[in-house]
Scaffold this motif. Sequence first.
Motif, short mmCIF file in Angstrom:
data_model
loop_
_atom_site.label_atom_id
_atom_site.label_comp_id
_atom_site.label_asym_id
_atom_site.label_seq_id
_atom_site.Cartn_x
_atom_site.Cartn_y
_atom_site.Cartn_z
N ARG A 149 -21.83 18.78 -34.16
CA ARG A 149 -22.75 18.10 -33.74
C ARG A 149 -24.19 18.17 -34.32
O ARG A 149 -24.64 17.03 -34.31
N CYS A 150 -24.23 19.17 -35.06
CA CYS A 150 -25.56 18.99 -35.80
C CYS A 150 -25.41 18.90 -37.33
O CYS A 150 -26.17 19.47 -38.13
N LEU A 151 -24.44 18.57 -37.78
CA LEU A 151 -23.83 18.39 -39.16
C LEU A 151 -25.11 17.82 -40.08
O LEU A 151 -25.43 18.17 -40.96
N GLU A 152 -25.44 16.75 -39.64
CA GLU A 152 -26.39 15.93 -40.32
C GLU A 152 -27.82 16.90 -40.65
O GLU A 152 -28.44 16.90 -41.61
N GLN A 153 -28.10 17.40 -39.45
CA GLN A 153 -29.38 18.36 -39.46
C GLN A 153 -29.11 19.49 -40.22
O GLN A 153 -30.02 19.96 -41.15
N LEU A 154 -27.86 20.10 -40.28
CA LEU A 154 -27.79 21.31 -41.06
C LEU A 154 -27.75 20.75 -42.56
O LEU A 154 -28.21 21.64 -43.57
N ARG A 155 -27.02 19.69 -42.87
CA ARG A 155 -27.08 19.23 -44.40
C ARG A 155 -28.33 18.96 -44.87
O ARG A 155 -28.72 19.20 -45.81
N ASN A 156 -29.13 18.08 -44.07
CA ASN A 156 -30.41 17.34 -44.67
C ASN A 156 -31.58 18.41 -44.45
O ASN A 156 -32.62 18.34 -45.21
N ASP A 157 -31.91 19.02 -43.30
CA ASP A 157 -32.95 19.58 -42.84
C ASP A 157 -32.83 21.16 -43.28
O ASP A 157 -33.67 21.56 -43.86
N VAL A 158 -31.67 21.73 -42.95
CA VAL A 158 -31.52 23.19 -43.46
C VAL A 158 -31.02 23.46 -44.94
O VAL A 158 -31.87 23.94 -45.75
N CYS A 159 -29.97 23.03 -45.20
CA CYS A 159 -29.26 23.28 -46.58
C CYS A 159 -30.15 22.41 -47.56
O CYS A 159 -30.40 23.06 -48.70
N TYR A 160 -30.51 21.23 -47.37
CA TYR A 160 -31.26 20.74 -48.55
C TYR A 160 -32.68 21.12 -48.81
O TYR A 160 -33.00 21.43 -50.16
N HIS A 161 -33.20 21.81 -47.64
CA HIS A 161 -34.41 22.74 -48.01
C HIS A 161 -34.30 24.12 -48.05
O HIS A 161 -35.43 24.78 -48.07
N ASP A 162 -33.27 24.59 -48.06
CA ASP A 162 -32.64 25.97 -48.23
C ASP A 162 -33.58 26.64 -47.40
O ASP A 162 -34.06 27.96 -47.47
N ALA A 163 -33.49 26.19 -46.14
CA ALA A 163 -34.34 26.90 -44.93
C ALA A 163 -33.58 28.19 -44.58
O ALA A 163 -32.35 28.17 -44.46
N ASP A 164 -34.22 29.21 -44.05
CA ASP A 164 -33.68 30.36 -43.63
C ASP A 164 -33.32 30.08 -42.13
O ASP A 164 -33.86 30.79 -41.27
N VAL A 165 -32.08 29.44 -42.07
CA VAL A 165 -31.68 29.07 -40.46
C VAL A 165 -30.03 29.72 -40.71
O VAL A 165 -29.11 29.52 -41.54
N THR A 166 -29.90 30.56 -39.43
CA THR A 166 -28.40 31.01 -39.23
C THR A 166 -27.77 30.27 -38.31
O THR A 166 -28.47 30.36 -36.98
N ALA A 167 -26.77 29.26 -38.14
CA ALA A 167 -26.22 28.90 -37.36
C ALA A 167 -25.37 29.55 -36.53
O ALA A 167 -24.26 30.07 -37.24
N VAL A 168 -25.39 30.25 -35.34
CA VAL A 168 -24.44 31.05 -34.67
C VAL A 168 -23.56 30.35 -33.86
O VAL A 168 -24.15 29.61 -32.78
N ALA A 169 -22.10 30.73 -34.03
CA ALA A 169 -21.14 29.78 -33.20
C ALA A 169 -20.42 30.71 -32.56
O ALA A 169 -19.70 31.56 -32.99
N VAL A 170 -20.44 30.67 -31.03
CA VAL A 170 -19.73 31.42 -30.24
C VAL A 170 -18.41 30.68 -30.09
O VAL A 170 -18.61 29.45 -29.70
N GLY A 171 -17.30 31.46 -29.92
CA GLY A 171 -15.99 30.83 -29.51
C GLY A 171 -15.35 30.25 -30.75
O GLY A 171 -14.55 29.08 -30.67
N GLY A 172 -15.14 30.84 -31.84
CA GLY A 172 -14.48 30.42 -33.05
C GLY A 172 -13.11 30.23 -32.52
O GLY A 172 -12.25 31.18 -31.71
N GLY A 173 -12.40 29.31 -33.15
CA GLY A 173 -10.91 29.41 -33.07
C GLY A 173 -10.69 28.66 -31.69
O GLY A 173 -11.30 27.75 -31.33
N PHE A 174 -9.61 29.67 -31.25
CA PHE A 174 -9.20 29.05 -29.82
C PHE A 174 -9.67 29.92 -28.65
O PHE A 174 -9.21 30.27 -27.51
N SER A 175 -11.07 30.53 -28.87
CA SER A 175 -11.63 31.47 -27.93
C SER A 175 -11.80 30.56 -26.65
O SER A 175 -11.53 31.18 -25.42
N TYR A 176 -12.29 29.42 -26.49
CA TYR A 176 -12.27 28.56 -25.44
C TYR A 176 -11.23 27.82 -25.10
O TYR A 176 -11.17 26.65 -24.71
N GLY A 177 -9.98 28.54 -25.28
CA GLY A 177 -8.57 27.89 -25.11
C GLY A 177 -8.49 26.94 -23.89
O GLY A 177 -7.48 26.37 -23.97
#
Length: 306
Positions: free
Chosen positions: A78-106
């Motif tokens: 949902r935040c891919l554009e912001q991660l790409r343009n705001d975080v990664c392009y500016h090499d910002a110290d942001v960690t996106a934490v995702a809970v529920g990897g894979g089938f966790s919320y099956g």
Amino acid sequence: MRDAFVAELSEIAAVDPSVMLITGDLGFGVLADFADRFPDQFINAGVAEQNMTGLAAGLALEGHKVFTYSIANFTTLRCLEQLRNDVCYHDADVTAVAVGGGFSYGQLGMSHFATEDLAILRALPGMTVVAPSDAWETRLLTRQMVARPGPKYLRLDKGRANLPVDEGDVTLGKVRKVRDGNDVTLITIGAILSEVLKAAAKLESEGINARILSVHTLKPLDAAPLVAAARETGAIVTIEEHNVVGGLGGAVAELLLSEGAMPTGWRTVGLADCYPTIVGDQDYLRAAYNMDSVAIAAAARAVLAR
């Protein structure tokens, strides 16, 4: 893993006021203590994950170490554009934490399955991609990620491998050898390591000695143990609770080809490039989509038969 992450981040935040945690209006039970203890280091951005990521980037550019927190697809896709343009392009110290990897919320269906995130996030320049296999490993990697500047992704799972604690064997950016063996190498990422361990035990009872490599850091990818595995065992099986396109299997294949370390046989175990149409708990879905210990052992036998 979620609780372990929050506990470790709380310890770090107590001595480092630059650490901040932003949630997309969830996790109240597990985040309540952090919010109470560190009100100036906690923000609830509401159900507005894109705004959450933009806010995190701005805070990071002002000197903060920012962690965003939400269900896997919400904090990443949902935040891919912001991660790409705001975080990664500016090499910002942001960690996106995702809970529920894979089938966790099956039980919640494909909108809550995180089965494309590893491929997509590793394609972003400068992004570090991490997926632990145990709660204790989560704590160690969280501390190391705080010390590593720049964009990062931490994928947390509801499952766990239940291996004994070995703090000296977990280093960000380094592949972890969980089990030695010379017949076939099983390469995995995340808590599906639990199924890999069961598969290796089955294979051992048949006289097949499987090496297990846990790739908790998908990017940057640690080349030496993967190249050594291809040259020493020949047969390779990659296992991930993720689409087989572009994730762990793709990363390892790219690496081995570029290093001229051609395996004698190859199989990828994961979601077969489809949208899951059934629901159930994590174990049920692993079996339904052929990525449980039975499927892993079968893939190992097939690759050895070549």
